[in-house]
Design a protein around this motif. Structure first.
Motif, mmCIF file in Angstrom:
data_model
loop_
_atom_site.group_PDB
_atom_site.id
_atom_site.type_symbol
_atom_site.label_atom_id
_atom_site.label_comp_id
_atom_site.label_asym_id
_atom_site.label_seq_id
_atom_site.Cartn_x
_atom_site.Cartn_y
_atom_site.Cartn_z
ATOM 1 N N HIS A 80 -4.242 3.538 -1.026
ATOM 2 C CA HIS A 80 -3.075 3.360 -1.894
ATOM 3 C C HIS A 80 -2.192 4.607 -1.881
ATOM 4 O O HIS A 80 -0.965 4.506 -1.894
ATOM 5 N N HIS A 81 -2.811 5.769 -1.814
ATOM 6 C CA HIS A 81 -2.078 7.029 -1.897
ATOM 7 C C HIS A 81 -1.728 7.633 -0.538
ATOM 8 O O HIS A 81 -0.867 8.511 -0.464
ATOM 9 N N SER A 82 -2.401 7.215 0.527
ATOM 10 C CA SER A 82 -2.220 7.877 1.817
ATOM 11 C C SER A 82 -2.027 6.867 2.941
ATOM 12 O O SER A 82 -2.917 6.067 3.229
ATOM 13 N N ASP A 83 -0.870 6.936 3.602
ATOM 14 C CA ASP A 83 -0.627 6.084 4.762
ATOM 15 C C ASP A 83 -1.608 6.418 5.884
ATOM 16 O O ASP A 83 -2.020 5.532 6.641
ATOM 17 N N GLU A 84 -1.972 7.678 6.008
ATOM 18 C CA GLU A 84 -2.905 8.106 7.057
ATOM 19 C C GLU A 84 -4.253 7.401 6.910
ATOM 20 O O GLU A 84 -4.835 6.924 7.897
ATOM 21 N N ILE A 85 -4.752 7.319 5.683
ATOM 22 C CA ILE A 85 -6.019 6.630 5.428
ATOM 23 C C ILE A 85 -5.849 5.138 5.724
ATOM 24 O O ILE A 85 -6.714 4.513 6.358
ATOM 25 N N MET A 86 -4.741 4.556 5.283
ATOM 26 C CA MET A 86 -4.486 3.142 5.530
ATOM 27 C C MET A 86 -4.445 2.849 7.024
ATOM 28 O O MET A 86 -5.068 1.895 7.501
ATOM 29 N N HIS A 87 -3.734 3.666 7.794
ATOM 30 C CA HIS A 87 -3.634 3.451 9.234
ATOM 31 C C HIS A 87 -4.996 3.592 9.905
ATOM 32 O O HIS A 87 -5.322 2.812 10.810
ATOM 33 N N THR A 88 -5.779 4.575 9.465
ATOM 34 C CA THR A 88 -7.121 4.767 10.036
ATOM 35 C C THR A 88 -7.997 3.549 9.763
ATOM 36 O O THR A 88 -8.693 3.062 10.656
ATOM 37 N N PHE A 89 -7.944 3.052 8.530
ATOM 38 C CA PHE A 89 -8.724 1.871 8.177
ATOM 39 C C PHE A 89 -8.305 0.669 9.021
ATOM 40 O O PHE A 89 -9.149 -0.050 9.567
ATOM 41 N N LEU A 90 -7.000 0.431 9.132
ATOM 42 C CA LEU A 90 -6.515 -0.702 9.915
ATOM 43 C C LEU A 90 -6.902 -0.566 11.389
ATOM 44 O O LEU A 90 -7.259 -1.560 12.037
ATOM 45 N N LYS A 91 -6.856 0.647 11.920
ATOM 46 C CA LYS A 91 -7.252 0.893 13.304
ATOM 47 C C LYS A 91 -8.739 0.575 13.488
ATOM 48 O O LYS A 91 -9.121 -0.085 14.462
ATOM 49 N N MET A 92 -9.587 1.024 12.549
ATOM 50 C CA MET A 92 -11.019 0.737 12.643
ATOM 51 C C MET A 92 -11.287 -0.766 12.525
ATOM 52 O O MET A 92 -12.242 -1.268 13.101
ATOM 53 N N ALA A 93 -10.441 -1.469 11.780
ATOM 54 C CA ALA A 93 -10.602 -2.913 11.598
ATOM 55 C C ALA A 93 -10.005 -3.698 12.763
ATOM 56 O O ALA A 93 -10.092 -4.929 12.790
ATOM 57 N N GLY A 94 -9.403 -2.997 13.722
ATOM 58 C CA GLY A 94 -8.806 -3.671 14.866
ATOM 59 C C GLY A 94 -7.508 -4.372 14.534
ATOM 60 O O GLY A 94 -7.144 -5.357 15.176
ATOM 61 N N ARG A 95 -6.790 -3.884 13.524
ATOM 62 C CA ARG A 95 -5.554 -4.525 13.087
ATOM 63 C C ARG A 95 -4.342 -3.624 13.331
ATOM 64 O O ARG A 95 -3.535 -3.382 12.460
ATOM 65 N N GLN A 96 -4.204 -3.151 14.575
ATOM 66 C CA GLN A 96 -3.068 -2.298 14.927
ATOM 67 C C GLN A 96 -1.748 -3.010 14.701
ATOM 68 O O GLN A 96 -0.732 -2.367 14.445
ATOM 69 N N ASP A 97 -1.750 -4.340 14.792
ATOM 70 C CA ASP A 97 -0.525 -5.104 14.558
ATOM 71 C C ASP A 97 0.006 -4.864 13.143
ATOM 72 O O ASP A 97 1.217 -4.816 12.926
ATOM 73 N N LEU A 98 -0.879 -4.692 12.187
ATOM 74 C CA LEU A 98 -0.440 -4.429 10.817
ATOM 75 C C LEU A 98 0.118 -3.019 10.665
ATOM 76 O O LEU A 98 1.013 -2.797 9.849
ATOM 77 N N ILE A 99 -0.400 -2.078 11.455
ATOM 78 C CA ILE A 99 0.147 -0.716 11.430
ATOM 79 C C ILE A 99 1.602 -0.760 11.874
ATOM 80 O O ILE A 99 2.477 -0.145 11.259
ATOM 81 N N VAL A 100 1.878 -1.513 12.923
ATOM 82 C CA VAL A 100 3.251 -1.648 13.422
ATOM 83 C C VAL A 100 4.128 -2.290 12.348
ATOM 84 O O VAL A 100 5.260 -1.855 12.119
#
Length: 126
Positions: A80-100
């Motif tokens: 919630h507070h950090s885009d970096e944490i969110m992007h890392t989580f999405l990357k680990m979940a295989g959801r790079q499309d959501l990062i974009v």
């Protein structure tokens, strides 16, 4: 004051003390790297993450060291507070499309703000 002989380290799943961070690429090490990128490596960074999550500072230090990862509740607060944490989580979940998609939404907001600024300089003319 010194640590007791058996109280310095958290035990691993087998009950043996852990004094090495987890293997590279694990959940805990990936979150640790994201925390360092987002907040740095100072005591203030630990205090910031503890404030975001309500977790104890000792617990947060373990996240920063990669020894343990945050629980789901704490991970949500960090994301919630950090885009970096969110992007890392999405990357680990295989959801790079959501990062974009997130980056595109941020870019759209920046463009909209820029257009408002330009229009206000021109007296409302396009």
């Amino acid at each position: 004051m010194s640590f007791p002989k058996k109280g310095k380290f958290f035990p691993d799943r087998n009950g043996c003390p852990i004094d090495e961070p987890l293997a590279q690429g694990s959940f805990a090490s990936e979150i640790a790297a994201a925390l360092h990128r987002a907040l740095g490596s100072t005591h203030a960074a630990v205090k910031t993450a503890a404030g975001w999550t309500g977790a104890n500072e000792r617990t947060v230090k373990n996240w920063f060291s990669g020894r343990y990862g945050p629980s789901g509740e704490h991970l949500v607060a960090l994301a919630h507070h950090s885009d970096e944490i969110m992007h890392t989580f999405l990357k680990m979940a295989g959801r790079q499309d959501l990062i974009v998609a997130v980056k595109l939404a941020v870019a759209e907001d920046a463009i909209a703000d820029l257009l408002l600024a330009v229009r206000s300089m021109n007296g409302g003319r396009t």
